[in-house]
Design an enzyme around this catalytic site. Structure first.
Site, short mmCIF file in Angstrom:
data_model
loop_
_atom_site.label_atom_id
_atom_site.label_comp_id
_atom_site.label_asym_id
_atom_site.label_seq_id
_atom_site.Cartn_x
_atom_site.Cartn_y
_atom_site.Cartn_z
N ASP A 8 2.24 -0.35 1.52
CA ASP A 8 2.07 -1.11 0.28
C ASP A 8 3.26 -0.97 -0.68
OD1 ASP A 8 -0.42 -0.23 1.50
OD2 ASP A 8 -1.44 -1.25 -0.14
N GLU A 39 0.80 -6.78 -1.37
CA GLU A 39 -0.17 -7.24 -2.37
C GLU A 39 -0.08 -6.52 -3.71
OE1 GLU A 39 -3.88 -6.07 -2.96
OE2 GLU A 39 -3.46 -4.03 -2.34
N HIS A 68 -5.95 -7.05 -4.12
CA HIS A 68 -5.28 -7.49 -5.35
C HIS A 68 -4.47 -8.77 -5.18
CE1 HIS A 68 -5.26 -3.04 -6.84
NE2 HIS A 68 -6.39 -3.65 -7.14
N HIS A 176 -3.61 0.28 1.99
CA HIS A 176 -4.43 0.36 0.78
C HIS A 176 -4.45 1.74 0.13
CE1 HIS A 176 -7.49 -0.53 -2.19
NE2 HIS A 176 -8.31 0.38 -1.70
N HIS A 178 -2.16 4.20 0.37
CA HIS A 178 -0.81 4.58 -0.08
C HIS A 178 -0.35 5.96 0.38
CE1 HIS A 178 -0.74 1.63 -3.79
NE2 HIS A 178 -1.30 1.10 -2.71
#
Length: 257
Positions: A8, A39, A68, A176, A178
């Protein structure tokens, strides 16, 4: 076939880091296809059209999304027109955009899918399994290798999906949370799996964000604006080496730069 997946992107600093480094990394490792989870590129508030273009120009072939994605300023029209900018496939059918694409890589057709987990996700999306089954059936014969970005909170949910599609989807990676996980493995039928790639953004904080604001929110429950952490920017990724004939993953390698 070498497929590089980048975790991410959490900030404009992460965008700039990939802009400066990603093409060199692609050349260094002989990457055929690069997938970036984008995202969160606008500081945990979605991705803008400008941010998407920066990632494409920087070396991303496909940009995947998550919970998001739809928050990004002006992104809805771009989701409808840019087939390699994905949003999760198990969002309502009325949502603009695409949950999968078929990208060309070294002469092979790679089906890249993006799904959202249900556990601890608000609002709870649709069950991804029926939609994944439908895509694999409808696109049969139109792709050579399949890849899944499963954007989910719970590691058990991610791992279960990988086993469900072991041998049908060559690469399954989670995004998601991280945080890079140490569970990279090749499943019995050849699928390469890892629970989370990590992130691309400022280190020294809480999942890329300034820890003072995160702690303040935890203590008070009051809203506030997240800002990036102050540490050095780092990109976490995983390189999957896939035999395009058998569709088995032969090697999984963690990369940080």
């Amino acid at each position: 076939m070498k497929i590089l997946a980048i975790g991410d992107v959490t900030s404009p600093g992460g965008l700039e880091h990939l802009k400066n480094r990603l093409w060199n990394i692609r050349k260094l490792y002989g990457v055929d296809l690069c997938i970036v989870s984008g995202e969160n590129a606008s500081v945990i508030s979605g991705i803008t059209p400008e941010g998407a273009q920066t990632l494409f120009h920087s070396g991303a072939d496909v940009i995947t999304g998550g919970n998001h994605t739809l928050r990004g300023r002006g992104i809805l029209d771009v989701l409808e027109s840019e087939k390699n900018l994905l949003r999760p496939l198990n969002l309502p059918d009325e949502v603009p955009g695409y949950g999968y694409t078929i990208a060309d890589a070294a002469g092979y057709r790679v089906l890249v899918m993006n799904a959202l987990g249900q556990a601890m996700m608000e609002p709870v999306p649709d069950n991804p399994y029926p939609k994944i089954d439908r895509i694999l059936k409808n696109e049969e014969g139109r792709y050579d290798i399949a890849v899944m970005d499963f954007h989910a909170e719970a590691t058990g949910e991610k791992c279960a999906l990988a086993y469900a599609y072991d041998g049908a989807i060559s690469v399954v990676f989670g995004t998601h949370t991280h945080v890079p996980t140490a569970d990279a493995t090749i499943l019995p039928n050849g699928t390469g799996y890892i629970s989370d790639l990590g992130m691309c953004g400022e280190t020294g904080g809480v999942l890329g964000m300034d820890p003072a604001e995160v702690v303040r929110r935890m203590r008070t429950r009051l809203p506030g604006k997240f800002t990036p952490a102050s540490g050095k920017v780092r990109a976490d990724g995983v390189l999957f080496t896939v035999d395009p004939e058998s569709k088995w993953v032969k090697k999984i390698e963690r990369i940080a730069f």
